[in-house]
Each structure stands twice: as C-alpha cells, then as structure tokens.
Design a protein around this motif. Sequence first.
Motif, mmCIF file in Angstrom:
data_model
loop_
_atom_site.group_PDB
_atom_site.id
_atom_site.type_symbol
_atom_site.label_atom_id
_atom_site.label_comp_id
_atom_site.label_asym_id
_atom_site.label_seq_id
_atom_site.Cartn_x
_atom_site.Cartn_y
_atom_site.Cartn_z
ATOM 1 N N ALA A 282 0.831 -1.209 0.000
ATOM 2 C CA ALA A 282 0.000 0.000 0.000
ATOM 3 C C ALA A 282 0.860 1.252 0.000
ATOM 4 O O ALA A 282 0.564 2.236 -0.686
ATOM 5 C CB ALA A 282 -0.933 -0.004 1.208
ATOM 6 N N ALA A 283 1.949 1.219 0.772
ATOM 7 C CA ALA A 283 2.841 2.372 0.816
ATOM 8 C C ALA A 283 3.485 2.605 -0.547
ATOM 9 O O ALA A 283 3.669 3.753 -0.974
ATOM 10 C CB ALA A 283 3.914 2.166 1.882
ATOM 11 N N SER A 284 3.811 1.520 -1.258
ATOM 12 C CA SER A 284 4.472 1.633 -2.561
ATOM 13 C C SER A 284 3.568 2.289 -3.605
ATOM 14 O O SER A 284 3.999 3.160 -4.359
ATOM 15 C CB SER A 284 4.911 0.249 -3.051
ATOM 16 O OG SER A 284 5.899 -0.289 -2.216
ATOM 17 N N VAL A 285 2.291 1.848 -3.666
ATOM 18 C CA VAL A 285 1.400 2.407 -4.680
ATOM 19 C C VAL A 285 1.114 3.886 -4.399
ATOM 20 O O VAL A 285 0.945 4.691 -5.319
ATOM 21 C CB VAL A 285 0.089 1.586 -4.777
ATOM 22 C CG1 VAL A 285 -0.873 1.908 -3.637
ATOM 23 C CG2 VAL A 285 -0.583 1.805 -6.120
ATOM 24 N N ASP B 122 -1.896 -10.009 -2.524
ATOM 25 C CA ASP B 122 -1.552 -8.757 -1.866
ATOM 26 C C ASP B 122 -0.272 -8.222 -2.505
ATOM 27 O O ASP B 122 0.792 -8.154 -1.894
ATOM 28 C CB ASP B 122 -1.344 -8.992 -0.368
ATOM 29 C CG ASP B 122 -1.350 -7.702 0.427
ATOM 30 O OD1 ASP B 122 -1.721 -6.663 -0.136
ATOM 31 O OD2 ASP B 122 -0.975 -7.736 1.616
ATOM 32 N N THR B 123 -0.393 -7.854 -3.794
ATOM 33 C CA THR B 123 0.752 -7.406 -4.576
ATOM 34 C C THR B 123 0.408 -6.103 -5.296
ATOM 35 O O THR B 123 -0.768 -5.715 -5.391
ATOM 36 C CB THR B 123 1.151 -8.462 -5.619
ATOM 37 O OG1 THR B 123 0.016 -8.757 -6.451
ATOM 38 C CG2 THR B 123 1.616 -9.748 -4.943
ATOM 39 N N LEU B 124 1.435 -5.461 -5.844
ATOM 40 C CA LEU B 124 1.256 -4.174 -6.504
ATOM 41 C C LEU B 124 0.336 -4.265 -7.718
ATOM 42 O O LEU B 124 -0.397 -3.321 -8.023
ATOM 43 C CB LEU B 124 2.632 -3.632 -6.929
ATOM 44 C CG LEU B 124 2.725 -2.134 -7.240
ATOM 45 C CD1 LEU B 124 2.288 -1.300 -6.040
ATOM 46 C CD2 LEU B 124 4.151 -1.774 -7.641
ATOM 47 N N GLU B 125 0.319 -5.405 -8.402
ATOM 48 C CA GLU B 125 -0.511 -5.551 -9.599
ATOM 49 C C GLU B 125 -1.998 -5.613 -9.263
ATOM 50 O O GLU B 125 -2.843 -5.505 -10.136
ATOM 51 C CB GLU B 125 -0.112 -6.825 -10.352
ATOM 52 C CG GLU B 125 -0.425 -8.102 -9.592
ATOM 53 C CD GLU B 125 -0.190 -9.351 -10.417
ATOM 54 O OE1 GLU B 125 -0.724 -10.422 -10.021
ATOM 55 O OE2 GLU B 125 0.510 -9.268 -11.442
ATOM 56 N N ASN B 126 -2.306 -5.757 -7.967
ATOM 57 C CA ASN B 126 -3.703 -5.914 -7.548
ATOM 58 C C ASN B 126 -4.142 -4.794 -6.608
ATOM 59 O O ASN B 126 -5.020 -4.979 -5.783
ATOM 60 C CB ASN B 126 -3.890 -7.279 -6.865
ATOM 61 C CG ASN B 126 -5.347 -7.574 -6.528
ATOM 62 O OD1 ASN B 126 -6.236 -7.338 -7.341
ATOM 63 N ND2 ASN B 126 -5.600 -8.066 -5.325
ATOM 64 N N ILE B 127 -3.537 -3.622 -6.728
ATOM 65 C CA ILE B 127 -3.897 -2.538 -5.820
ATOM 66 C C ILE B 127 -3.871 -1.205 -6.566
ATOM 67 O O ILE B 127 -3.087 -1.007 -7.490
ATOM 68 C CB ILE B 127 -2.935 -2.509 -4.603
ATOM 69 C CG1 ILE B 127 -3.517 -1.692 -3.462
ATOM 70 C CG2 ILE B 127 -1.544 -2.034 -4.991
ATOM 71 C CD1 ILE B 127 -2.782 -1.884 -2.139
ATOM 72 N N LEU B 128 -4.776 -0.311 -6.168
ATOM 73 C CA LEU B 128 -4.864 1.022 -6.757
ATOM 74 C C LEU B 128 -4.654 2.070 -5.674
ATOM 75 O O LEU B 128 -4.923 1.831 -4.488
ATOM 76 C CB LEU B 128 -6.242 1.246 -7.390
ATOM 77 C CG LEU B 128 -6.653 0.344 -8.551
ATOM 78 C CD1 LEU B 128 -8.099 0.620 -8.933
ATOM 79 C CD2 LEU B 128 -5.721 0.548 -9.746
ATOM 80 N N CYS B 129 -4.201 3.244 -6.080
ATOM 81 C CA CYS B 129 -4.109 4.391 -5.184
ATOM 82 C C CYS B 129 -5.360 5.239 -5.415
ATOM 83 O O CYS B 129 -5.550 5.798 -6.510
ATOM 84 C CB CYS B 129 -2.849 5.199 -5.494
ATOM 85 S SG CYS B 129 -2.687 6.706 -4.504
ATOM 86 N N LEU B 130 -6.229 5.320 -4.405
ATOM 87 C CA LEU B 130 -7.506 6.024 -4.559
ATOM 88 C C LEU B 130 -7.714 7.021 -3.427
ATOM 89 O O LEU B 130 -7.166 6.870 -2.327
ATOM 90 C CB LEU B 130 -8.669 5.030 -4.576
ATOM 91 C CG LEU B 130 -8.672 3.967 -5.679
ATOM 92 C CD1 LEU B 130 -9.890 3.078 -5.525
ATOM 93 C CD2 LEU B 130 -8.626 4.602 -7.074
ATOM 94 N N CYS B 131 -8.543 8.021 -3.690
ATOM 95 C CA CYS B 131 -9.006 8.905 -2.621
ATOM 96 C C CYS B 131 -10.091 8.160 -1.849
ATOM 97 O O CYS B 131 -10.640 7.159 -2.339
ATOM 98 C CB CYS B 131 -9.543 10.207 -3.205
ATOM 99 S SG CYS B 131 -11.084 10.006 -4.149
ATOM 100 N N PRO B 132 -10.437 8.595 -0.640
ATOM 101 C CA PRO B 132 -11.455 7.883 0.137
ATOM 102 C C PRO B 132 -12.792 7.736 -0.592
ATOM 103 O O PRO B 132 -13.435 6.685 -0.514
ATOM 104 C CB PRO B 132 -11.600 8.745 1.399
ATOM 105 C CG PRO B 132 -10.281 9.431 1.535
ATOM 106 C CD PRO B 132 -9.834 9.703 0.127
ATOM 107 N N ASN B 133 -13.235 8.790 -1.315
ATOM 108 C CA ASN B 133 -14.521 8.707 -2.018
ATOM 109 C C ASN B 133 -14.513 7.611 -3.074
ATOM 110 O O ASN B 133 -15.432 6.780 -3.152
ATOM 111 C CB ASN B 133 -14.850 10.056 -2.676
ATOM 112 C CG ASN B 133 -15.425 11.053 -1.691
ATOM 113 O OD1 ASN B 133 -15.670 10.713 -0.539
ATOM 114 N ND2 ASN B 133 -15.608 12.279 -2.125
ATOM 115 N N CYS B 134 -13.471 7.625 -3.909
ATOM 116 C CA CYS B 134 -13.404 6.615 -4.967
ATOM 117 C C CYS B 134 -13.208 5.217 -4.393
ATOM 118 O O CYS B 134 -13.703 4.236 -4.953
ATOM 119 C CB CYS B 134 -12.284 6.950 -5.951
ATOM 120 S SG CYS B 134 -12.664 8.362 -7.025
ATOM 121 N N HIS B 135 -12.495 5.129 -3.276
ATOM 122 C CA HIS B 135 -12.298 3.826 -2.637
ATOM 123 C C HIS B 135 -13.642 3.241 -2.188
ATOM 124 O O HIS B 135 -13.950 2.071 -2.425
ATOM 125 C CB HIS B 135 -11.357 3.971 -1.433
ATOM 126 C CG HIS B 135 -10.877 2.665 -0.881
ATOM 127 N ND1 HIS B 135 -9.970 2.581 0.151
ATOM 128 C CD2 HIS B 135 -11.183 1.368 -1.210
ATOM 129 C CE1 HIS B 135 -9.728 1.308 0.424
ATOM 130 N NE2 HIS B 135 -10.467 0.560 -0.379
#
Length: 396
Positions: free
Chosen positions: A284-287, A326-339
């Motif tokens: 999560a920190a990386s994305v 639980d890898t970078l290919e399966n995670i997005l960086c989102l704002c709380p609303n979009c999350h």
Amino acid sequence: MGALSELTDPSAIANTADEFKVLGRDAFLAKHGQQPSVRYFAAVNGMLIDSKPLLAVAYGYQHPARGPLSSRLFSGGEETRKALKRFGIELTSIASEPPARMYGEIPDCPPGTAFRDRREAFEAGVHRTTQAGIAGQAGGTQSICLSDGYSDDEIQGDLITYTGFGGRDANTGRHIADQRLEKGNLGLVENYKLGRPVRVLVKESVLTARKANTEYIYLGLFTVTTWGWGKRDGWKVLIYQLRAVAGESLIPDEVATALTRGEDVTPPRRSAHANRIIRNYDVAASVKRLYDNTCQMCGTRLITAVGPYSEGAHIRPLGIPHNGPDTLENILCLCPNCHVLFDGHALTVRQDSTVMNLGRPTGKLRVVEAHGLNYDHLAYQEQFSTASSGRAAGSQ
C-alpha cells in the motif's frame, strides 16, 4: 518465597522433566496452558526447559489435588532461580540477537507472554526500546508500552486510549510543552492510515493498580482507530485510540481481572488450522508513492495536517472466495470517495482504462509504467460488481 516453598519433592521435578522430554516443548506447554520462556531456562539432564513452566507443572505433580501452580503467583527472576537451586538446577540465560525491527506478531511470543522487565521485552523483539513508550519512526510505529505514572492512558474493554510522547517533565510527569507530530507519534498516524497493527506491551501494575507488580505483559496486536489533539496542563497532546485485534490480542480488562485474582492469563482464542490473511503493508505504501497520493480515478490529492492522504484499494479482494494477491498488480491508489465507490461496486474499470460509474463513462484510469497493473483483476472486479448489482456488464 510463597507458594514455591511448598514445592519440595525432587521426584516432581524429575517427572516434569520426563514429560517435557516425551511430549516435546510445544505439546508440553500447550497441555499445561503455560507460556514459553523468552530468555531464562532450566538446565535439566542436558535439556533446556522453560523455567517457570517447569516449576508450575512440578508443583502439580507434588500436589495433584491443586494442579499446576499459577505462574502469576511467582516471579520469573530471582524467585525462580532460588527455587531451582534448591534442586541443584541452574537457571540459564539464553542471550540471542534481538529480532530486526518488524511490524506485527513476533514468533514465539504469543499474547500473554510475560517479561521480567523492559530489557527482556526488548531482547525478544516485542518492544525495541528500554526507555521510550513508543518504538517507531515517522514512517510507522511497531509497538507501544503502557507504564504506570501516565494518568492520561486509559483502558476500557478492548479499547486503549494512549497519549503520545514528548512535552513532559521527567521528574513531575506534568506537561511543560506541546507534543509534536514527529517520529513515533507520526508513525502511529501512519499506522492508522495504512491499517497496520501495533504491538502493545503493558506493565502489570497498570492493570492491577499494585505497584509491587513489576512484570510486563504482551497484550498482542491493536489497530489505531482514531487520533487527534487534546490538552493536558494547558499544552497540546496527541491522543490515540487503539482497539484489540480479534484473535490476535487479549482484552486488557479481562487480563486485569485475571491478574488481580492471581490467575493465569488466558490466551486469545484462535485455531492452529485457521487460514489468516497476512497483509503486506509495504504494498500500500508503494502504490501511494508511485502516484504521490493522487487518486488514479479522479485525480484528487488530499492534503491533511500531517501531509497528503490516499488509500490503497485492493482490486480483487483478499481471502475466500476471491483470493486476490496482496501485490502491486492488484492494488490502486484512490481517494477515500473513490475507494468507497470502488468497494461498493459503483466504480469499475474497462480494459481500455475507462472508468465507469454505475455503467456510465466518467474518465480514464491513470496508470504509470512502473505500476505493472494486472487488468485481469480489474476485469474480475467489473464482472463481480455488475453481477452483484444486477446490471449487465456494458450497460449504459
């Protein structure tokens, strides 16, 4: 010496040692509900046996009607050493290299493990400082320790209210300056943002209100649920609330009751065969670093009092039945609303990176080359979302 003075039969020690040899350490401790030793062991017939469990179980052999002696009724230090010496047994200290700084649970230190002092907890890797109440840095906090003398800290059920470090007079304990959002204080905020757990160590006297109780109890993993500012003696202080992680921690109130009654601490209920999701919080920190905390869907970059804020959102959910990685290919960086909208199946992403909001195009997903995003996971999320909402994929 108290209850240990009633342990006088050498054959009780011998029988306990024989049982330890036959069952093996793990089975022996589990059978008698004993916690493993961290540093001090008894040298018996070429074996190293956990010192307090050896005496506790031997007491039960000599006094079968009473059963094993509660380890809460005697200390693991000089009292244990003297009791073993009466049987010609030496107490051996196992000096080991302390584990590297790490988050989460520590191997061989389950919740309920008791330490003679802060030094022993340090060497076990549970709380990697012998002085400060917070073991952490600006990027994250690994553990906190609750000691007596800090009236600001409170325990209520499975919740702990904890005050940050700094601003206190070392002699009076009163606040003489504002606390700062830095080092371990800021690290606790980072843990809050990432959902990363914190180990909690507590001095026994905090739980029992008895100054004579000087051991430290490891309560297990807690998450930071809220944080904010308060005032103490007219100065600003940081106040955090932490909640016990189910199955990974002990409830402080229940521990306090057990200790006050002189009972052993009951370990948390957990199955040895359960599959548990171990989150890699570095992902999560990386994305977030890749996108400078800017939402990949709407482009929003939130700035809070402690800096930019964003959330790591898994595309294919972790755990059964989705089993997303639980890898970078399966995670997005989102704002709380979009999350929230993404997890709530309103937002989906097409193969051409078009972001859909309830089936209507709303923009493009920004993806940098270093991300290595797997679009199969986005296709899975889209299919799952449209199916769950009753909409056909591709509807307008």
